[in-house]
Design a protein around this motif. Structure first.
Motif, PDB file in Angstrom:
ATOM      1  N   THR A 113       0.959  -1.252   0.323  1.00 57.16           N
ATOM      2  CA  THR A 113      -0.335  -0.183  -0.083  1.00 57.16           C
ATOM      3  C   THR A 113       0.772   1.318  -0.020  1.00 57.16           C
ATOM      4  N   VAL A 121       9.775   8.564   1.639  1.00 57.32           N
ATOM      5  CA  VAL A 121      10.164   9.578   1.390  1.00 57.32           C
ATOM      6  C   VAL A 121      10.703  10.917   2.016  1.00 57.32           C
TER       7      VAL A 121
ATOM      8  N   LYS B  45       8.631   8.321  -9.510  1.00 59.08           N
ATOM      9  CA  LYS B  45       9.547   7.429  -8.512  1.00 59.08           C
ATOM     10  C   LYS B  45      11.545   7.933  -8.585  1.00 59.08           C
ATOM     11  N   VAL B  48      11.537  11.826  -6.532  1.00 61.15           N
ATOM     12  CA  VAL B  48      11.897  11.378  -5.356  1.00 61.15           C
ATOM     13  C   VAL B  48      12.590  10.638  -4.355  1.00 61.15           C
ATOM     14  N   LEU B  50      12.930   6.557  -4.950  1.00 57.20           N
ATOM     15  CA  LEU B  50      12.532   5.917  -4.293  1.00 57.20           C
ATOM     16  C   LEU B  50      13.140   4.651  -5.800  1.00 57.20           C
ATOM     17  N   ARG B  77      15.142  15.473   1.592  1.00 61.81           N
ATOM     18  CA  ARG B  77      13.978  15.113   1.047  1.00 61.81           C
ATOM     19  C   ARG B  77      13.026  15.405   2.659  1.00 61.81           C
ATOM     20  N   MET B  82       4.610  14.293  -0.424  1.00 62.59           N
ATOM     21  CA  MET B  82       4.027  13.389  -1.322  1.00 62.59           C
ATOM     22  C   MET B  82       2.608  12.248  -0.369  1.00 62.59           C
ATOM     23  N   PHE B  84       0.587   9.560  -2.242  1.00 58.51           N
ATOM     24  CA  PHE B  84       0.488   8.379  -2.895  1.00 58.51           C
ATOM     25  C   PHE B  84      -0.833   7.976  -3.464  1.00 58.51           C
ATOM     26  N   GLN B  85      -1.579   7.615  -4.501  1.00 59.20           N
ATOM     27  CA  GLN B  85      -2.052   7.397  -5.066  1.00 59.20           C
ATOM     28  C   GLN B  85      -3.430   6.219  -4.121  1.00 59.20           C
ATOM     29  N   ALA B  88      -2.016   5.533   1.085  1.00 67.33           N
ATOM     30  CA  ALA B  88      -0.289   5.358   1.984  1.00 67.33           C
ATOM     31  C   ALA B  88      -0.560   5.905   3.172  1.00 67.33           C
ATOM     32  N   LEU B  89      -1.851   5.910   3.491  1.00 71.21           N
ATOM     33  CA  LEU B  89      -1.414   6.937   4.930  1.00 71.21           C
ATOM     34  C   LEU B  89      -0.975   5.927   6.652  1.00 71.21           C
ATOM     35  N   ARG B 150      -0.700  15.595   5.647  1.00 71.98           N
ATOM     36  CA  ARG B 150       0.423  14.783   5.869  1.00 71.98           C
ATOM     37  C   ARG B 150       1.784  15.089   5.080  1.00 71.98           C
ATOM     38  N   ASP B 162       0.531  11.808  -6.709  1.00 75.36           N
ATOM     39  CA  ASP B 162       1.014  10.517  -7.796  1.00 75.36           C
ATOM     40  C   ASP B 162      -0.764  10.691  -8.364  1.00 75.36           C
TER      41      ASP B 162
END
Ligand SMILES: Nc1ncnc2c1ncn2[C@@H]1O[C@H](COP(=O)(O)OP(=O)(O)OP(=O)(O)O)[C@@H](O)[C@H]1O
Ligand SMILES: [Mg+2]
Lengths: 244, 252
Positions: A113, A121, B45, B48, B50, B77, B82, B84-85, B88-89, B150, B162
């Motif tokens: 996820t 990041v 990605k 950043v 990744l 950083r 960012m 996320f799609q 991503a909590l 966040r 994203d």
């Protein structure tokens, strides 16, 4: 293939053992994991321990056919087996199933996820943050669980001996007090610590390199249990060779 | 400002990014569009960190991110947020703990100050009374908003999103788009949004980068995009007949 995984595992461990960004923050995670691993497993460990001791007592009594051997030996055998083998090894196998699958699926879910990406990041050393607290919690809590397990296993043996009439309580206690070698305790504790490291680190590894989705998370958690169990028994043999 | 120069990236023997060069300015929403598989996510990605690029430079205000190691990257950083799609909590933490995460990890602020910052960020994305909730208790749109809160908690200079609209209804999409746009302008952030939603492109895109099979195929503003003669871009932009007719009838 084996060496590929071994190399990747070693690198991951190296990354997770780096000095934390901020101890106070890690400390909270360690406590959280300690509660989850320790308190969360007391129940199942208690139940299996009582039965392990009970079975050992009943079966030892069955195998002792000679009248020349005093029945108190049953107590001694249950005690030594519990400390050396039953509580650490069977306990660890059960914990691999419970804690190991839990760790792998938790970290695996975070991977698929993108939660681990989110940590990266931000600049967090994600192996350190996710894995180190689990390893620390494991190698402190699992030996404690093993100690609890030893006591309950011995208690279980005594109850079973009484109920079945195989050995009286006073004979059993005489056996418990006879001829104790500290090396057994040392070996049992060394096993517990090594197993704890195996369970937490292998499961973290499996979770951390999950790719895909929910299905793969399930696969990782199965693999975590299988690999941990094999390594536990392998380590069992090695430690027995080295220490005894 | 972020500059990328000649970014190459391949997976195994598959070349995914083939020499991308571009500049993204402060206070502007830069959109990366392109068909599925064209390399949008891979580009973000890489930027950043990744993924590691095979070659090329990624300059965050002249600091070459691509050629720094883990420790040297940390100061940069901390300036990156960012979204996320899938949001991503962190699902074992409450909304408040999620937003507070990097403040806890990287700052020595007193608790009350951190709490103020969290509440400010949450109110900025129009969320109230959710501090104690867990991510699982929120709707998709709310999760995205918490994700934005966040991302902006550390007052980033660079914001990546994203696919901010994936899985949202059109109305919520617009709310999220506008939020990103407002935040970008308010705090003069360099924002990079990766999307295939043409509405967002028209609504919030200041600068648009069109990727086609791993190459930068076209770059320009949302005004230019309506009059482009680039075939692949036209096919992409006007893939929806409805969208095309709407544009024509409005005489845009
Ligand atoms: N980790 C990876 N390993 C191998 N190949 C990858 C990896 N990530 C992406 N790819 C490949 O790179 C190509 C570009 O993928 P990418 O995810 O960047 O596309 P995208 O433009 O974001 O598509 P979408 O709009 O569907 O999200 C795809 O062909 C994909 O198969
Ligand atoms: Mg993508």
């Amino acid at each position: 293939m084996l060496f590929y995984h071994l190399g990747k595992y070693v690198l991951l461990m190296k990354a997770s053992l780096k000095r934390p960004e901020k101890w106070s923050f890690y400390w909270k995670e360690i406590i959280r994991e300690m509660v989850s691993i320790g308190v969360g497993s007391v129940g199942i460990i208690s139940i299996i321990s009582i039965f392990m001791g009970a079975v050992t007592t009943v079966q030892t009594a069955f195998q002792l056919v000679s009248n020349l051997i005093p029945l108190s030996v049953i107590g001694q055998i249950t005690r030594d087996n519990s400390i050396l083998e039953l509580s650490p090894t069977i306990g660890a196998l059960v914990l691999a199933g419970k804690t190991g699958s839990n760790i792998a699926s938790q970290i695996g879910t975070m991977r698929v996820t993108e939660q681990i990406d989110a940590l990266e990041v931000m600049g967090v050393n994600s192996p350190g943050y996710l894995i180190l607290p689990k390893i620390i919690a494991g190698i402190t809590m699992i030996p404690m669980l093993v100690i609890v397990s030893v006591f309950l296993s011995i208690l279980g043996g005594m109850i079973a001996g009484n109920l079945s009439g195989a050995v009286t309580q006073s004979e059993y206690i005489t056996g418990l007090q006879a001829d104790f070698k500290t090396i057994l305790l040392t070996a049992g504790m060394v096993k517990a610590i090594v197993y704890a490291f195996i369970i937490t680190s292998v499961s973290s590894y499996q979770g951390f390199y999950t790719e895909g989705g929910a299905l793969e998370v399930g696969e990782s958690s199965t693999r975590a249990v299988v690999v941990s169990c094999i390594l536990i028994l392998f380590a069992d043999y090695i430690i027995a060779q080295l220490l005894l | 400002m972020i500059e990328i120069k000649d970014i190459y990236k391949s997976f195994d023997d598959k070349q995914v990014l083939k020499g991308i060069t571009s500049t993204f300015k402060e206070g502007s929403c830069n959109l990366i569009i392109g068909a599925s598989g064209s390399g949008k996510t891979t580009l973000i990605k890489c930027m950043v960190g990744l993924h590691e690029v095979d070659s090329g430079e990624i300059l965050y205000n002249d600091r070459d991110f691509a050629n720094l190691d883990f420790h040297e990257r940390i100061p940069i950083r901390k300036e990156i947020g960012m979204l996320f799609q899938g949001s991503a909590l962190f699902d074992s933490l409450t909304v408040q703990e999620n937003v507070m995460f990097s403040l806890n990890m990287f700052t020595e602020m007193p608790n009350s100050e951190k709490l103020d910052r969290v509440n400010f960020c949450l109110s900025r994305v129009n969320l109230e009374n959710v501090n104690k909730k867990f991510p699982a208790e929120l709707s998709g749109g709310m999760k995205k908003r918490v994700g934005i809160a966040r991302a902006i908690a550390m007052q980033p200079k660079y914001l990546y999103c994203d696919e901010p609209n994936s899985g949202l209804d059109p109305k919520t999409s617009i709310v999220i788009d506008n939020l990103i746009k407002e935040i970008t302008e308010e705090y003069n952030i360099t924002t990079i949004v990766n999307t295939h939603d043409m509405n967002s492109v028209m609504e919030i895109g200041d600068n648009i980068l069109f990727l086609h099979k791993g190459e930068k195929w076209w770059e320009g503003s949302s005004k230019d995009i309506r009059h482009t003669h680039n075939k692949e871009l036209n096919d992409f932009v006007f893939a929806s007949k409805f969208f095309k007719e709407a544009m024509e009838s409005n005489n845009l």
